[in-house]
Design a protein around this motif. Sequence first.
Motif, PDB file in Angstrom:
ATOM      1  N   GLU A 181       0.811  -1.220   0.000  1.00 54.28           N
ATOM      2  CA  GLU A 181       0.000   0.000   0.000  1.00 54.28           C
ATOM      3  C   GLU A 181       0.845   1.271   0.000  1.00 54.28           C
ATOM      4  O   GLU A 181       0.540   2.218  -0.708  1.00 54.28           O
ATOM      5  CB  GLU A 181      -0.941   0.030   1.206  1.00 54.28           C
ATOM      6  CG  GLU A 181      -2.249  -0.670   1.031  1.00 54.28           C
ATOM      7  CD  GLU A 181      -3.016  -0.308  -0.232  1.00 54.28           C
ATOM      8  OE1 GLU A 181      -3.297   0.883  -0.486  1.00 54.28           O
ATOM      9  OE2 GLU A 181      -3.349  -1.227  -0.979  1.00 54.28           O
ATOM     10  N   SER A 230      -9.147   2.836  -1.422  1.00 51.63           N
ATOM     11  CA  SER A 230      -8.246   1.689  -1.455  1.00 51.63           C
ATOM     12  C   SER A 230      -7.705   1.463  -2.865  1.00 51.63           C
ATOM     13  O   SER A 230      -8.255   1.965  -3.847  1.00 51.63           O
ATOM     14  CB  SER A 230      -8.972   0.424  -0.983  1.00 51.63           C
ATOM     15  OG  SER A 230      -9.899   0.001  -1.974  1.00 51.63           O
ATOM     16  N   ARG A 231      -6.651   0.698  -2.942  1.00 53.59           N
ATOM     17  CA  ARG A 231      -6.095   0.290  -4.233  1.00 53.59           C
ATOM     18  C   ARG A 231      -7.187  -0.402  -5.049  1.00 53.59           C
ATOM     19  O   ARG A 231      -7.341  -0.158  -6.238  1.00 53.59           O
ATOM     20  CB  ARG A 231      -4.916  -0.655  -4.007  1.00 53.59           C
ATOM     21  CG  ARG A 231      -4.367  -1.243  -5.293  1.00 53.59           C
ATOM     22  CD  ARG A 231      -3.521  -2.478  -5.077  1.00 53.59           C
ATOM     23  NE  ARG A 231      -2.627  -2.409  -3.970  1.00 53.59           N
ATOM     24  CZ  ARG A 231      -1.334  -2.675  -4.015  1.00 53.59           C
ATOM     25  NH1 ARG A 231      -0.783  -3.054  -5.138  1.00 53.59           N
ATOM     26  NH2 ARG A 231      -0.586  -2.613  -2.949  1.00 53.59           N
ATOM     27  N   GLU A 232      -7.945  -1.281  -4.378  1.00 55.42           N
ATOM     28  CA  GLU A 232      -9.019  -1.996  -5.065  1.00 55.42           C
ATOM     29  C   GLU A 232     -10.068  -1.029  -5.603  1.00 55.42           C
ATOM     30  O   GLU A 232     -10.614  -1.236  -6.687  1.00 55.42           O
ATOM     31  CB  GLU A 232      -9.664  -3.021  -4.128  1.00 55.42           C
ATOM     32  CG  GLU A 232      -8.759  -4.184  -3.769  1.00 55.42           C
ATOM     33  CD  GLU A 232      -7.670  -3.830  -2.733  1.00 55.42           C
ATOM     34  OE1 GLU A 232      -7.814  -2.823  -1.991  1.00 55.42           O
ATOM     35  OE2 GLU A 232      -6.665  -4.560  -2.691  1.00 55.42           O
ATOM     36  N   ASP A 233     -10.365   0.046  -4.841  1.00 53.46           N
ATOM     37  CA  ASP A 233     -11.326   1.052  -5.302  1.00 53.46           C
ATOM     38  C   ASP A 233     -10.838   1.697  -6.596  1.00 53.46           C
ATOM     39  O   ASP A 233     -11.591   1.825  -7.565  1.00 53.46           O
ATOM     40  CB  ASP A 233     -11.520   2.162  -4.263  1.00 53.46           C
ATOM     41  CG  ASP A 233     -12.221   1.716  -2.999  1.00 53.46           C
ATOM     42  OD1 ASP A 233     -12.922   0.673  -3.021  1.00 53.46           O
ATOM     43  OD2 ASP A 233     -12.050   2.400  -1.965  1.00 53.46           O
ATOM     44  N   GLY A 247     -10.573  -0.858  -9.455  1.00 57.93           N
ATOM     45  CA  GLY A 247     -11.941  -1.204  -9.845  1.00 57.93           C
ATOM     46  C   GLY A 247     -12.578  -0.098 -10.671  1.00 57.93           C
ATOM     47  O   GLY A 247     -13.256  -0.365 -11.680  1.00 57.93           O
TER      48      GLY A 247
END
Length: 197
Positions: A30, A91-94, A97
């Motif tokens: 992160e 987040s990285r995923e946000d 995505g």
Amino acid sequence: MPEPEHKAVLHRYLRLAREALLWKLEGLGEYDVRRPMTRSGTNLLGLVKHVASVEAGYLGDTFGRPFPERFPWLDDDAEPNADMWATPAESREDVIGLYHRVWAHSDATIDALPLDAPGAVPWWPEERRDVTLHLVLVHITTETCRHAGHADVVRELVDGAIGYRAGNANLPDGDERWWEEYRERVEAAARTAAGRA
């Protein structure tokens, strides 16, 4: 070249640039994907967030097909450069995505419209505002490649990792010693040239 083939080539290069940009985040924690590596704060996750925002505008709003999600970091009252870094709440995923959803939206625009489809870039000066899908595809591919190049340098600064994408370094196959000697030759050449100036 028939238009469908020409469009497919342009779309292929956009996809390659997108993948190259995202690949630069792989294997990092992160902190390292968010870590500002230049005086201006350039960081890997921020580059992805920025490119997602830009692509959504060019391949959405420009053709009357707005991306369905709001980007608060682009609001008039948002902090300057808010699109160039991810807050702790993002987040990285946000961010990744979001970029994937932008791809799907953009790809639908590319698939639905011919290359000569007219559009208007609302944030460009009026005399240059009218565009075609062809021009926008070239523009957004160039923009994505530019930022993927930034990501190349940032990733190398973070952990020394280099290369175009997995399985394709697109660089000489040298070991650590070879790269050290190469860099020393480049440094020596720079000093010699500066000494002549």
